[in-house]
Enzyme design. Structure first.
Site: not given
Lengths: 139, 290
Positions: B154, B156, B186, B225, B261
Site C-alpha cells: 500500500e 500510503h 491509498d 484505498h 476507507e
C-alpha cells in the site's frame, strides 16, 4: 458481544483452586483493528486499588490456553484475536473483597507497519505505556 | 453481481467499521451496509476479520461465501501483514517471512480474493520496507500465480507516488516481468496533511502527491484505498482531490475497485461511520455514474 472498553465488565472474579481463593481474574480486549501474534505483545504490570502486580506473575488465558508473558514472547504462530478478550489471572491469596475495585491495565504491541521510532522495544523502553482504568464490581 | 463491469468500481474496506465490529455490529452487518449503499466489493483485514485466523473452520469459510452471494459482494482485497519483527531481538529471515506470507496467500485464495494488500514491515519514518522485501516477494511469486492473487504494497502517506520506494517497486515488477506483484494506492497520498491532535508527525514530509502522479503507475495498480477523513454535506472533502483522481482513473480505463476507507473521527459511533461512508459513496456514484 464484547465491551468497547479495554477492561471488560464481565469476567471479574476471585479464583478458587482446591477450596482456596488463590487470586482474581479480569478480562481485557485488544483494542486494535487486527489480532497480534503472541510474540509481538508486550505486557505490563497490573494495578488494583493502587497495588502493583508484576507482569511476570500474571497468567494470560487466550482462546482457552494459559501462557506466561515469557512463554508468549516465544510463540509466533498463535494470535490474540481482536474479537476475543483475554483473561488475566493475578495471584493474591484470599482474593479481592466484594465491592468496587480500581483496575489499571496496559498492553502494547509491536506494530511492524509503523516506524521503529514509534513502535519497537527500544521505543517502548523510552516511553511509559498508557494505562486504561476502570472501576470493576466484584460480586 | 456487478463483477463483470470494467472501469473503477465501488467497494468498502470494512476496516472502516473496526471500532464497531464485534461490539455493536457483526460481519453480516458489514455486508448489509455495503448492499445498502450499492457497494459491490469488499476488503477485509484477515487478522481482524477471519475467525481463527489464519486457519478458519470450513463452516466459517462456507458462511463467508454465503454472505458474499447473498449481498452481491465480490471478495476484492485481502489485507494482511508480513511481520518481520515477530520475535524480540531478531528479524525474520527472508525464508521465514515468505512462509508467513505463503499462509496468507493460500487463505486469500481460499476466500476468493484476487488482490492482497501486503503490508511489509518498515524501517524508517518514510515507511521504507525492510531491505530484503524483494527477496520475500520473489520467493512468493510462483505461489501467488498458482493461487491467482496479486500482492500489493500500500502506497500510503507520508510516502509520495514519486518517491524512490515506489520506483523500486516498479523496477522490481519490470525486472521480474510479473503481474503477481503490484500497487495499492491509498488516496491519503493526495491529502494536504494538516496537523491535528493524535496524528503522527513525520519530519521532512514534502507535501502530497499530485493527481497526475498516478498516471505512469496506473498499469501496476490493482486496487485503491479511497481514503477519506471527512466528507462534508456537499459530499466533498477539501483536503483530498477525490473526483480529480477518480476522473483520471476513468479517463484512462483503469479497471479495479475503489475501496472506501474511513479514517476520520468517532469511528466508535455507528451514526457517524455509516453516514460518512454513504456520503463518500454518493461522491463516487456521482463521479462514476453508477
Amino acid at each position: 458481544m464484547i465491551e468497547y472498553d479495554v477492561i471488560q465488565t464481565r469476567g471479574f472474579h476471585n479464583v478458587v483452586r482446591n477450596g482456596e481463593v488463590i487470586g482474581f481474574q479480569f478480562c481485557v480486549r485488544l483494542k486494535q483493528y487486527r489480532g497480534y501474534w503472541l510474540s509481538m505483545i508486550r505486557t505490563e504490570d497490573v494495578f488494583v486499588d493502587g497495588v502493583a502486580y508484576p507482569k511476570d506473575s500474571i497468567v494470560w488465558t487466550i482462546e482457552g490456553t494459559d501462557y506466561t508473558p515469557a512463554q508468549m514472547l516465544g510463540i509466533g504462530n498463535v494470535q490474540w484475536p481482536s474479537s476475543r478478550p483475554a483473561t488475566l489471572t493475578v495471584r493474591k491469596p484470599g482474593g479481592l473483597a466484594q465491592g468496587y475495585h480500581d483496575v489499571r491495565f496496559a498492553v502494547r504491541c509491536i506494530h511492524t507497519y509503523l516506524p521503529p521510532r514509534i513502535s519497537s522495544d527500544a521505543a517502548f523502553a523510552a516511553t511509559p505505556p498508557q494505562y486504561e482504568e476502570k472501576r470493576l464490581l466484584m460480586v | 453481481m456487478e463483477g463483470k463491469r470494467t472501469g473503477p468500481k465501488r467497494g468498502v474496506s470494512i476496516f472502516s467499521y473496526w471500532e464497531l465490529l464485534d461490539i455493536s455490529m457483526d460481519l453480516e452487518d458489514c455486508f448489509k451496509e455495503m448492499q445498502d449503499m450499492g457497494a459491490t466489493g469488499i476488503e477485509i483485514l484477515a487478522n481482524g476479520h477471519v475467525d481463527n485466523y489464519p486457519y478458519p473452520s470450513q463452516d466459517w469459510v462456507d458462511e463467508w461465501f454465503r454472505l458474499c452471494g447473498k449481498y452481491g459482494v465480490t471478495p476484492v482485497e485481502y489485507g494482511h501483514w508480513v511481520d518481520c519483527y515477530l520475535f524480540k531481538g531478531r528479524d525474520l529471515t527472508p525464508q521465514e517471512a515468505y512462509e508467513q506470507l505463503a499462509v496468507d496467500i493460500r487463505l486469500a485464495h481460499r476466500l476468493g480474493f484476487t488482490v492482497m494488500r501486503t503490508k511489509q514491515s518498515v524501517i524508517d519514518d518514510t515507511l521504507t520496507p525492510v531491505t530484503y522485501w524483494s527477496e520475500i516477494i520473489k520467493r512468493a511469486l510462483p505461489l501467488a500465480e498458482e493461487c491467482n492473487v496479486r500482492m500489493c504494497p500500500e502506497i500510503h502517506g507520508p510516502t509520495r507516488l514519486t518517491d524512490r520506494m515506489v520506483s523500486d517497486f516498479v523496477d522490481f515488477i519490470e525486472k521480474e516481468d510479473t503481474k503477481w506483484f503490484g500497487l495499492n494506492v491509498d488516496f491519503g497520498v493526495f491529502e494536504e496533511m494538516r496537523p491535528s491532535p493524535g496524528r503522527p508527525v513525520f519530519p521532512g514530509y514534502a507535501g502530497p502527491s499530485k493527481p497526475e502522479d498516478i498516471l505512469p503507475l496506473m498499469k501496476y495498480v490493482y486496487c485503491c484505498h479511497e481514503k477519506f477523513r471527512h466528507m462534508d454535506e456537499d459530499f466533498a472533502e477539501a483536503t483530498i482531490p477525490h473526483q480529480e483522481v477518480i476522473g483520471l482513473l476513468m479517463d484512462k480505463g483503469w479497471d479495479g475497485y475503489l475501496l472506501s476507507e474511513y479514517e476520520g473521527k468517532d469511528k466508535h459511533r455507528y451514526e457517524v461511520v455509516s453516514d460518512q461512508l454513504r456520503r463518500h459513496h454518493i461522491m463516487m456514484k456521482n463521479t462514476l455514474g453508477y
